[in-house]
Design an enzyme around this catalytic site. Structure first.
Site, short mmCIF file in Angstrom:
data_model
loop_
_atom_site.label_atom_id
_atom_site.label_comp_id
_atom_site.label_asym_id
_atom_site.label_seq_id
_atom_site.Cartn_x
_atom_site.Cartn_y
_atom_site.Cartn_z
N PRO A 109 1.67 7.43 -1.91
CA PRO A 109 2.40 8.00 -3.07
C PRO A 109 3.91 7.80 -3.03
CG PRO A 109 1.89 9.74 -1.52
CD PRO A 109 1.27 8.48 -0.95
N CYS A 154 -2.70 5.89 9.88
CA CYS A 154 -2.84 7.28 10.34
C CYS A 154 -4.22 7.44 10.96
CB CYS A 154 -2.59 8.27 9.21
SG CYS A 154 -3.56 8.01 7.72
N GLY A 169 6.13 8.13 -0.18
CA GLY A 169 6.94 8.84 0.80
C GLY A 169 7.74 7.89 1.67
N CYS A 195 0.86 -1.19 0.00
CA CYS A 195 0.00 0.00 0.00
C CYS A 195 0.89 1.24 0.00
CB CYS A 195 -0.94 0.01 1.19
SG CYS A 195 -1.85 -1.53 1.44
#
Length: 353
Positions: free
Chosen positions: A171, A289, A173, A168
């Site tokens: 983007p 998160c 990071g 997953c």
């Protein structure tokens, strides 16, 4: 937010025509202009009543139930403006102390900044700036990434030669942070959508990093896994994003209470599937998160009951709160976002590939 009020009003009014509600343009214009004329509420000035009223009832009650001693501060921070935080690329280092060197470059550009408290390569700007204004950004000297997200690298305990999976990953990071943190690793970045995987590729190219990109649903192992086990896995699972509402305030409107149960089942499914691809003796870091234990500590607790080979690898760190099944970070004023980390180790001896 960053868009000037007059621009936001104009664009919203013009959008009414595209939505087929052109007759409401005068009303939309009047309401937005009235709102823009209200005095701004500075951080810390909003009353608890204002904070409570700005959240859907189900989010407020869930946070209150889960964190009775912290719930008001969690909601307050969710309405605050988050800081802009950078991750210094240690592979781009022009000195033996890359973070200090980059701080010096920022000072030369008159950009005020300070080191992060927990990430060894994190820098927090006192005021946000366009990335184009950051020294050597295009060359890959630094990336924008919240401090909490940077902490995954230390938890993975990476070594040269490790075969690593970032599931997953978009983007990208954390993909890039992992590659920057240790040379000589072989990393597979996996995401379910080609358009999102393209963002990973963009970040890799800017930072001059290499990874194998695969597009597939992580739980469908037969579609992407070659049968060779990983030394380390990062599962940054899809979640409610309830710990980063201050960066994505639309979550208050788009996320529904019923979503949490469905997300929890997906998170457990992903964890169970990816566990099969981890070497005995390997480490899997589970991250979200989210602020909700239903997506965090309870997932780990459920998983440990199902997997005899799984062992909770305690995180001994100066950040976050120990939940018994991982550490929960809460969004901090002028600091890191909310995040959850758990670390699992697979019992047994290493198997030959």
């Amino acid at each position: 937010m960053r868009t000037p009020a007059h621009a936001a009003i104009n664009e919203t009014v013009q959008a009414a025509a595209e939505l087929g509600i052109e007759h409401f343009k005068p009303l939309i214009n009047a309401v937005l202009r009235k709102i823009s004329a209200l005095p701004a509420i500075e951080a810390g000035e909003a009353t608890n009543e204002i904070i409570n009223a700005s959240y859907p009832e189900w989010i407020k009650e869930k946070v209150k139930h889960n964190w009775p001693e912290k719930w008001q501060d969690i909601l307050r921070q969710g309405n605050a403006r988050p800081p802009m935080t950078l991750r210094v690329n240690r592979q781009f280092a022009e000195s033996d102390e890359p973070r200090q060197h980059y701080l010096d470059l920022l000072t030369e550009q008159e950009i005020e900044a300070q080191t992060c408290a927990f990430s060894s390569f994190g820098i927090q700007l006192l005021k946000p700036v366009p990335v184009a204004a950051l020294p050597k950004f295009r060359e890959g000297a630094a990336s924008v990434q919240d401090e909490a997200a940077q902490l995954c690298c230390d938890l993975l305990e990476l070594e040269e030669g490790h075969k690593v999976l970032d599931a997953c990953a978009a983007p990208g990071g954390k993909t890039c942070a992992i590659l920057e943190s240790q040379t000589g690793i072989h990393l597979t970045a996996l995401d379910s959508e080609a358009s999102r995987a393209a963002k990973i590729d963009e970040n890799l190219k800017r930072l001059n990093l290499q990874a194998e990109l695969k597009v597939s649903r992580a739980e469908e192992l037969e579609q992407w896994w070659d049968g060779k086990h990983f030394d380390r896995i990062l599962l940054d699972a899809p979640c409610s994003a309830s710990a980063v509402i201050r960066r994505h305030p639309d979550i208050k409107l788009l996320r529904k209470e019923g979503d949490i149960k469905a997300l929890a089942e997906l998170q457990l499914q992903l964890l169970t599937s990816l566990w099969k691809t981890l070497k005995p003796g390997g480490i899997l870091v589970y991250a979200t998160c989210s602020i909700f234990p239903q997506e965090n500590s309870r997932i780990i607790e459920r998983f440990l009951r199902q997997q005899d080979q799984a062992e909770l690898f305690k995180i001994d760190a100066p950040w976050g709160q120990d939940t018994g099944f991982g550490r929960q970070l809460f969004p901090q004023e002028n600091g890191h976002d909310g995040f959850f980390y758990a670390r699992l180790k697979k019992r047994g001896s290493e198997i030959p590939e």
